[in-house]
Design a protein around this motif. Structure first.
Motif, PDB file in Angstrom:
ATOM      1  N   ALA A  74       0.854  -1.192   0.000  1.00 42.87           N
ATOM      2  CA  ALA A  74       0.000   0.000   0.000  1.00 42.87           C
ATOM      3  C   ALA A  74       0.888   1.240   0.000  1.00 42.87           C
ATOM      4  CB  ALA A  74      -0.917   0.001   1.221  1.00 42.87           C
ATOM      5  N   ILE A  75       0.571   2.184  -0.882  1.00 41.09           N
ATOM      6  CA  ILE A  75       1.438   3.352  -1.032  1.00 41.09           C
ATOM      7  C   ILE A  75       0.635   4.519  -1.601  1.00 41.09           C
ATOM      8  CG2 ILE A  75       2.168   2.782  -3.398  1.00 41.09           C
ATOM      9  CD1 ILE A  75       5.006   3.733  -2.560  1.00 41.09           C
ATOM     10  N   SER A  76       1.221   5.703  -1.500  1.00 41.00           N
ATOM     11  CA  SER A  76       0.653   6.882  -2.142  1.00 41.00           C
ATOM     12  C   SER A  76       0.747   6.715  -3.650  1.00 41.00           C
ATOM     13  CB  SER A  76       1.445   8.136  -1.741  1.00 41.00           C
ATOM     14  OG  SER A  76       1.788   8.124  -0.378  1.00 41.00           O
ATOM     15  N   GLY A  77      -0.300   7.097  -4.376  1.00 46.10           N
ATOM     16  CA  GLY A  77      -0.225   7.058  -5.833  1.00 46.10           C
ATOM     17  C   GLY A  77      -1.522   6.601  -6.468  1.00 46.10           C
ATOM     18  N   HIS A  78      -1.658   6.905  -7.754  1.00 42.50           N
ATOM     19  CA  HIS A  78      -2.871   6.578  -8.491  1.00 42.50           C
ATOM     20  C   HIS A  78      -2.501   5.911  -9.807  1.00 42.50           C
ATOM     21  CE1 HIS A  78      -4.037   9.751  -5.694  1.00 42.50           C
ATOM     22  NE2 HIS A  78      -5.268   9.329  -5.805  1.00 42.50           N
ATOM     23  N   GLU A  79      -3.242   4.864 -10.145  1.00 36.04           N
ATOM     24  CA  GLU A  79      -3.049   4.163 -11.413  1.00 36.04           C
ATOM     25  C   GLU A  79      -4.041   4.720 -12.432  1.00 36.04           C
ATOM     26  OE1 GLU A  79      -1.775   2.653 -14.243  1.00 36.04           O
ATOM     27  OE2 GLU A  79      -0.892   1.344 -12.716  1.00 36.04           O
ATOM     28  N   MET A  80      -3.507   5.394 -13.451  1.00 36.73           N
ATOM     29  CA  MET A  80      -4.355   6.011 -14.469  1.00 36.73           C
ATOM     30  C   MET A  80      -4.115   5.394 -15.841  1.00 36.73           C
ATOM     31  SD  MET A  80      -3.737   9.922 -13.148  1.00 36.73           S
ATOM     32  CE  MET A  80      -1.956   9.695 -13.133  1.00 36.73           C
ATOM     33  N   GLY A  81      -3.535   4.184 -15.827  1.00 36.71           N
ATOM     34  CA  GLY A  81      -3.199   3.539 -17.077  1.00 36.71           C
ATOM     35  C   GLY A  81      -1.746   3.713 -17.458  1.00 36.71           C
ATOM     36  N   GLN A  82      -1.001   4.520 -16.696  1.00 34.50           N
ATOM     37  CA  GLN A  82       0.399   4.773 -17.030  1.00 34.50           C
ATOM     38  C   GLN A  82       1.311   3.614 -16.657  1.00 34.50           C
ATOM     39  OE1 GLN A  82      -1.014   5.586 -14.230  1.00 34.50           O
ATOM     40  NE2 GLN A  82       0.248   6.769 -12.824  1.00 34.50           N
ATOM     41  N   GLY A  83       0.819   2.689 -15.823  1.00 35.32           N
ATOM     42  CA  GLY A  83       1.598   1.500 -15.495  1.00 35.32           C
ATOM     43  C   GLY A  83       2.276   1.544 -14.153  1.00 35.32           C
ATOM     44  N   MET A  84       1.779   2.340 -13.216  1.00 31.52           N
ATOM     45  CA  MET A  84       2.411   2.437 -11.907  1.00 31.52           C
ATOM     46  C   MET A  84       2.393   1.089 -11.177  1.00 31.52           C
ATOM     47  SD  MET A  84       1.541   4.947  -8.692  1.00 31.52           S
ATOM     48  CE  MET A  84       2.135   6.413  -9.504  1.00 31.52           C
ATOM     49  N   ARG A  85       1.282   0.393 -11.235  1.00 34.02           N
ATOM     50  CA  ARG A  85       1.222  -0.915 -10.572  1.00 34.02           C
ATOM     51  C   ARG A  85       2.241  -1.880 -11.162  1.00 34.02           C
ATOM     52  NH1 ARG A  85      -4.437   0.116  -9.830  1.00 34.02           N
ATOM     53  NH2 ARG A  85      -4.995  -0.129  -7.632  1.00 34.02           N
ATOM     54  N   THR A  86       2.406  -1.833 -12.465  1.00 34.51           N
ATOM     55  CA  THR A  86       3.361  -2.732 -13.110  1.00 34.51           C
ATOM     56  C   THR A  86       4.786  -2.393 -12.713  1.00 34.51           C
ATOM     57  OG1 THR A  86       1.822  -2.964 -14.960  1.00 34.51           O
ATOM     58  CG2 THR A  86       4.091  -3.659 -15.333  1.00 34.51           C
ATOM     59  N   THR A 135      -7.268   6.631   0.575  1.00 35.29           N
ATOM     60  CA  THR A 135      -6.777   7.394   1.727  1.00 35.29           C
ATOM     61  C   THR A 135      -6.788   6.572   3.001  1.00 35.29           C
ATOM     62  OG1 THR A 135      -9.001   8.327   2.111  1.00 35.29           O
ATOM     63  CG2 THR A 135      -7.477   9.608   0.737  1.00 35.29           C
ATOM     64  N   ARG A 136      -7.494   5.453   3.024  1.00 36.78           N
ATOM     65  CA  ARG A 136      -7.448   4.578   4.196  1.00 36.78           C
ATOM     66  C   ARG A 136      -6.215   3.676   4.169  1.00 36.78           C
ATOM     67  NH1 ARG A 136     -13.809   2.704   4.861  1.00 36.78           N
ATOM     68  NH2 ARG A 136     -14.395   4.318   6.361  1.00 36.78           N
ATOM     69  N   ALA A 137      -5.671   3.428   2.978  1.00 38.14           N
ATOM     70  CA  ALA A 137      -4.510   2.553   2.857  1.00 38.14           C
ATOM     71  C   ALA A 137      -3.217   3.299   3.129  1.00 38.14           C
ATOM     72  CB  ALA A 137      -4.467   1.931   1.464  1.00 38.14           C
ATOM     73  N   ALA A 138      -3.133   4.564   2.655  1.00 41.53           N
ATOM     74  CA  ALA A 138      -1.928   5.382   2.834  1.00 41.53           C
ATOM     75  C   ALA A 138      -2.272   6.813   2.461  1.00 41.53           C
ATOM     76  CB  ALA A 138      -0.786   4.875   1.951  1.00 41.53           C
ATOM     77  N   PRO A 139      -1.576   7.790   3.033  1.00 43.94           N
ATOM     78  CA  PRO A 139      -1.774   9.172   2.570  1.00 43.94           C
ATOM     79  C   PRO A 139      -1.440   9.254   1.084  1.00 43.94           C
ATOM     80  CG  PRO A 139      -0.494   9.120   4.607  1.00 43.94           C
ATOM     81  CD  PRO A 139      -0.589   7.707   4.118  1.00 43.94           C
ATOM     82  N   GLN A 140      -2.272   9.968   0.341  1.00 42.62           N
ATOM     83  CA  GLN A 140      -2.156   9.946  -1.110  1.00 42.62           C
ATOM     84  C   GLN A 140      -1.644  11.281  -1.665  1.00 42.62           C
ATOM     85  OE1 GLN A 140      -2.912   7.108  -3.078  1.00 42.62           O
ATOM     86  NE2 GLN A 140      -2.798   6.257  -1.005  1.00 42.62           N
ATOM     87  N   HIS A 141      -0.551  11.230  -2.413  1.00 37.93           N
ATOM     88  CA  HIS A 141      -0.130  12.425  -3.129  1.00 37.93           C
ATOM     89  C   HIS A 141      -0.908  12.531  -4.437  1.00 37.93           C
ATOM     90  CE1 HIS A 141       2.056  10.102  -6.169  1.00 37.93           C
ATOM     91  NE2 HIS A 141       2.698   9.460  -5.214  1.00 37.93           N
ATOM     92  N   MET A 142      -0.988  13.729  -4.982  1.00 33.66           N
ATOM     93  CA  MET A 142      -1.548  13.874  -6.316  1.00 33.66           C
ATOM     94  C   MET A 142      -0.549  13.285  -7.305  1.00 33.66           C
ATOM     95  SD  MET A 142      -3.058  17.163  -8.378  1.00 33.66           S
ATOM     96  CE  MET A 142      -1.510  18.002  -8.722  1.00 33.66           C
ATOM     97  N   THR A 143      -1.006  12.363  -8.116  1.00 30.36           N
ATOM     98  CA  THR A 143      -0.142  11.736  -9.107  1.00 30.36           C
ATOM     99  C   THR A 143      -0.252  12.528 -10.401  1.00 30.36           C
ATOM    100  OG1 THR A 143      -0.490   9.590  -8.069  1.00 30.36           O
ATOM    101  CG2 THR A 143       0.400   9.598 -10.302  1.00 30.36           C
ATOM    102  N   ALA A 144       0.803  13.237 -10.733  1.00 25.85           N
ATOM    103  CA  ALA A 144       0.803  14.114 -11.902  1.00 25.85           C
ATOM    104  C   ALA A 144       2.254  14.479 -12.193  1.00 25.85           C
ATOM    105  CB  ALA A 144      -0.024  15.372 -11.633  1.00 25.85           C
ATOM    106  N   GLY A 145       2.467  15.303 -13.219  1.00 23.15           N
ATOM    107  CA  GLY A 145       3.766  15.890 -13.464  1.00 23.15           C
ATOM    108  C   GLY A 145       4.904  14.912 -13.653  1.00 23.15           C
ATOM    109  N   SER A 146       4.603  13.658 -14.042  1.00 23.20           N
ATOM    110  CA  SER A 146       5.625  12.622 -14.247  1.00 23.20           C
ATOM    111  C   SER A 146       6.425  12.325 -12.987  1.00 23.20           C
ATOM    112  CB  SER A 146       6.584  13.029 -15.390  1.00 23.20           C
ATOM    113  OG  SER A 146       5.981  12.851 -16.639  1.00 23.20           O
ATOM    114  N   TRP A 147       5.837  12.544 -11.809  1.00 27.19           N
ATOM    115  CA  TRP A 147       6.562  12.191 -10.584  1.00 27.19           C
ATOM    116  C   TRP A 147       6.047  10.891  -9.962  1.00 27.19           C
ATOM    117  CZ3 TRP A 147       4.065  17.273  -9.907  1.00 27.19           C
ATOM    118  CH2 TRP A 147       2.818  17.225  -9.268  1.00 27.19           C
TER     119      TRP A 147
END
Length: 718
Positions: A447-459, A483-495
């Motif tokens: 569990a971590i901060s981040g969002h999967e939008m099809g860019q392949g973060m999970r992979t 937000t219950r799993a981990a504090p979430q940063h906005m996933t954007a800007g190629s970070w």
């Protein structure tokens, strides 16, 4: 730092998506769900004078209609406090399409019918909706300057001065913006198509005057975002409806309404003056940018200069600009953000200067390389732009290019143009908080901060964990966007990847150490699950935190509080950027002047490549969208009424399969030694930056005509 190449793993979520098992916010239908639809304002500026809802309440199935009276007053604004949350329903109208009421019904059809019969009346005011409008307000922006550009340009051997225009554009991800809210046991649970769960949590809590501890947001799977799906006005509306009705409420916003309510890419004008000495060295640049923006919009003009000044060894730079304040909704981030339109202008001007000085465009760029940040003199942590240029030129066959415009033709008479351009984008990062848990029954959860939008973060995360840990790959769960799993940063800007991958690596290392301590020298066969089972340990869990260069514990605390804690790419001791070089061919029919792009070669420097398959996918998408930016996309605005005319995928023109030719992708795959322990840099944004200029440069090579306005259309070439 390891330089071992990562294997080309398949997407870990591919099967779930093609089977329809991945759950998006719009897919959720909870028991007793009510459906919502907004009522958009039909004026561009003014105020509500009446809002009759009786006709809507008579529609069978309509349960309730929310109006501005159903929402608490906005919190007081403080110059020193956090930014205010998005407004809810208001009587003051700031832009056409602004929601003025929310209809809640037992069925979607009833909600739509109820919304359609509501006929508000307004007191309209004069408005300005395009940059040429009489009432548009010009607000100068802060300068970005170093050296003495005017003096340097006055002594230049050759100069180019031109104006470039990039249009208003809308994101149009396939997944519409969707919200499902449930108020249960004194807590609010929101399922949202978002790339910023924690920001949504804070915004809804602020707008509805709730304790943030009572608000939870899940955005586990998002179907495309590109900067549009951050904090939406609709979320608090749906949440309030759930609280008032005591039932789940769902709103999937129609695309035509999204055009009017969500952020978009602003139209920009770029005036560039650039000069070189007799040796072909760039001596100075003046770059003035103007963009359309709402009366209180936040999309900063100086950011158009941030990457331009670091593209080459520019010693003298003067960057100015202005917001043109209009009565429309906020503009904002869209893939490639500031560099995308800025580099259409800048890389076109570079090509013009190379042509004027009789230099090959590739050689001109190679000769103006830099290894330090021109603005502050700090070293660049890694820069393989020249490698991108050389490899791209080799693959494309650039040496066979005839330099004379209009000199290359095909057998059918089509004009052939070969153009190229470069891209750069910051490699930012955010703090991360991660928990890795492996149990004896074969399950692993990360569990971590981040969002999967099809860019392949999970992979990418899976690639790290499966390379470092002997666990069951079929039972690996990667919890994102909750937000219950981990504090979430906005996933954007190629970070995204360069924030989560170092945390995943650290978690794997800590887990291996914890297992070694637990076994205390005992040799047990089998994977980690079997080892835990053998010693009767139900599970083993480790937690890690990471920060970006120059950050400390304060950044982690900001993340925990739902704040924005991005470390930009200009760090205390060095600067970090990603780079790209694009080569492409256009063919222009001699009579119709229709433009085709039969082939593209795109090479990127994104540091170490963690997930080769999804990395290549990012570049494919960036190239295609860059072609769309150059040749297809433009949002049409009606200056009479302040609305958007082509507000659907039938009239908003994007490329289809017939528009896309051969795309060859190359990745340098050299770790960045300073940016983070994994050596990764951003990729999603830089893969698009520069494509539009490459198209325009190729059109010039084919025709001898410089097109400085996007999208490039047939009428520009007739």
């Amino acid at each position: 730092m390891s330089t071992t190449a990562f294997p080309d793993r398949a997407r870990v979520d591919a099967l779930a998506k093609v089977r329809g098992e991945a759950r998006f916010a719009a897919d959720l239908v909870l028991p007793r769900t009510l459906y919502a639809m907004t009522v958009p304002a039909t004026i561009a500026k003014g105020s509500l004078s009446s809002l009759p809802v009786d006709a809507a309440l008579r529609v069978p199935g309509v349960v309730r209609v929310l109006t501005p009276e159903d929402f608490p007053a906005p919190p007081p604004f403080s110059e020193d406090g956090p930014p205010p949350p998005p407004p809810t329903l208001e009587t003051t109208i700031a832009y056409r399409g602004q929601p003025v009421a929310l209809v809640i019904a037992e069925t979607l059809e009833a909600a739509i019918e109820g919304a359609e019969v509501i006929r508000p009346t307004y007191v309209a005011e004069a408005f300005a909706c395009v940059m040429e409008s009489a009432g548009a307000r010009r607000q100068p922006a802060d300068e970005v300057a170093f050296g003495d550009a005017p003096a340097a340009l006055s002594g230049a051997a050759a100069t180019v001065e031109s104006t470039y225009n990039s249009p208003t554009q809308h994101h149009n991800p396939l997944e519409l913006i969707a919200t499902v809210a449930l108020w249960e046991d004194g807590a609010l649970l929101i399922h949202e198509s978002t790339q910023a769960s924690s920001l949504v949590k804070g915004a809804v809590a602020g707008a509805l005057r709730l304790d943030p501890a009572l608000v939870h947001v899940r955005g586990a799977t998002t179907g495309g975002s590109f900067g549009q799906k951050a904090v939406q006005r609709q979320t608090a509306l749906v949440a309030r409806a759930a609280i008032l009705t005591g039932r789940p409420v769902k709103l999937v916003q129609p695309r035509a309404q999204i055009f009017h309510t969500a952020t978009y890419r602003a139209r920009t004008r770029h005036q560039i003056r650039i000069g070189a000495d007799a040796d072909g060295t760039i001596v100075g640049v003046q770059h003035h940018v103007e963009q359309e923006q709402s009366p209180n919009g936040y999309f900063a003009v100086p950011e158009y200069h941030r990457d331009v000044i670091r593209m080459y060894g520019i010693r003298n730079y003067l960057g100015t600009g202005a917001d043109i304040r209009l009565d429309r909704q906020d503009s904002g981030y869209m893939r490639g953000t500031h560099p995308q339109p800025a580099f259409f202008a800048f890389e076109s001007a570079i090509d013009e200067l190379a042509h004027k000085t009789n230099r090959d465009p590739v050689e001109f760029r190679l000769a103006n390389d830099t290894r330090v940040d021109p603005q502050n003199g700090h070293p660049l942590s890694s820069r393989f732009l020249n490698e991108c240029l050389k490899e791209g030129a080799r693959r494309f066959g650039w040496s066979r290019r005839s330099p004379v415009p209009g000199s290359m033709t095909a057998a059918d008479g089509s004009l052939i143009g070969w153009g190229m351009a470069c891209g750069i984008y910051q490699s930012a990062t955010t703090p991360a908080i991660a928990t890795l848990r492996i149990d004896a029954r074969g399950h692993t959860r990360f569990a971590i901060s981040g969002h999967e939008m099809g860019q392949g973060m999970r992979t990418a995360i899976a690639s790290v964990l499966l390379q470092d840990l002997d666990i069951d790959p079929e039972r690996l769960e990667i919890a994102l966007g909750d937000t219950r799993a981990a504090p979430q940063h906005m996933t954007a800007g190629s970070w995204g990847t360069n924030s989560v991958v170092p945390a995943a690596m650290q978690a794997a290392q800590r887990m291996r150490a914890a297992v070694a301590d637990l076994l205390d020298g005992r040799q047990i066969s089998g994977n980690l699950h079997r080892k835990l089972a053998s010693i009767r340990r139900p599970f083993l869990q480790v937690e890690v935190t990471t920060v970006g260069p120059g950050q400390d514990q304060a950044a982690l605390e900001t993340l925990r509080q739902g704040g924005f804690a991005v470390a930009e790419s200009v760090y205390p001791e060095f600067s970090t950027f990603s780079y790209s070089a694009h080569f492409l061919e256009v063919r222009i029919e001699p009579r119709t002047r229709r433009i085709r792009v039969p082939r593209v070669v795109s090479i990127a420097d994104c540091g170490r490549v963690i997930s080769p398959r999804t990395a290549r996918s990012q570049v494919y998408g960036g190239v295609i969208w860059g072609l769309s930016h150059a040749l297809r996309e433009a949002t049409e605005i009606d200056p009479r009424y302040g609305g958007y005319l082509n507000e659907d995928l039938a009239d908003y023109v994007v490329p289809v399969n017939a528009d896309i030719g051969e795309i060859e992708i190359g990745l340098i795959d050299q770790p960045d030694p300073l940016s983070n322990p994994a050596g990764v840099k951003g990729l999603g944004q830089v893969s698009m930056v520069g494509i539009s200029a490459a198209v325009a440069n190729a059109v010039f090579h084919a025709t001898g005509r410089r097109i400085r306005e996007l999208p490039i259309r047939i009428e520009h070439l007739l």
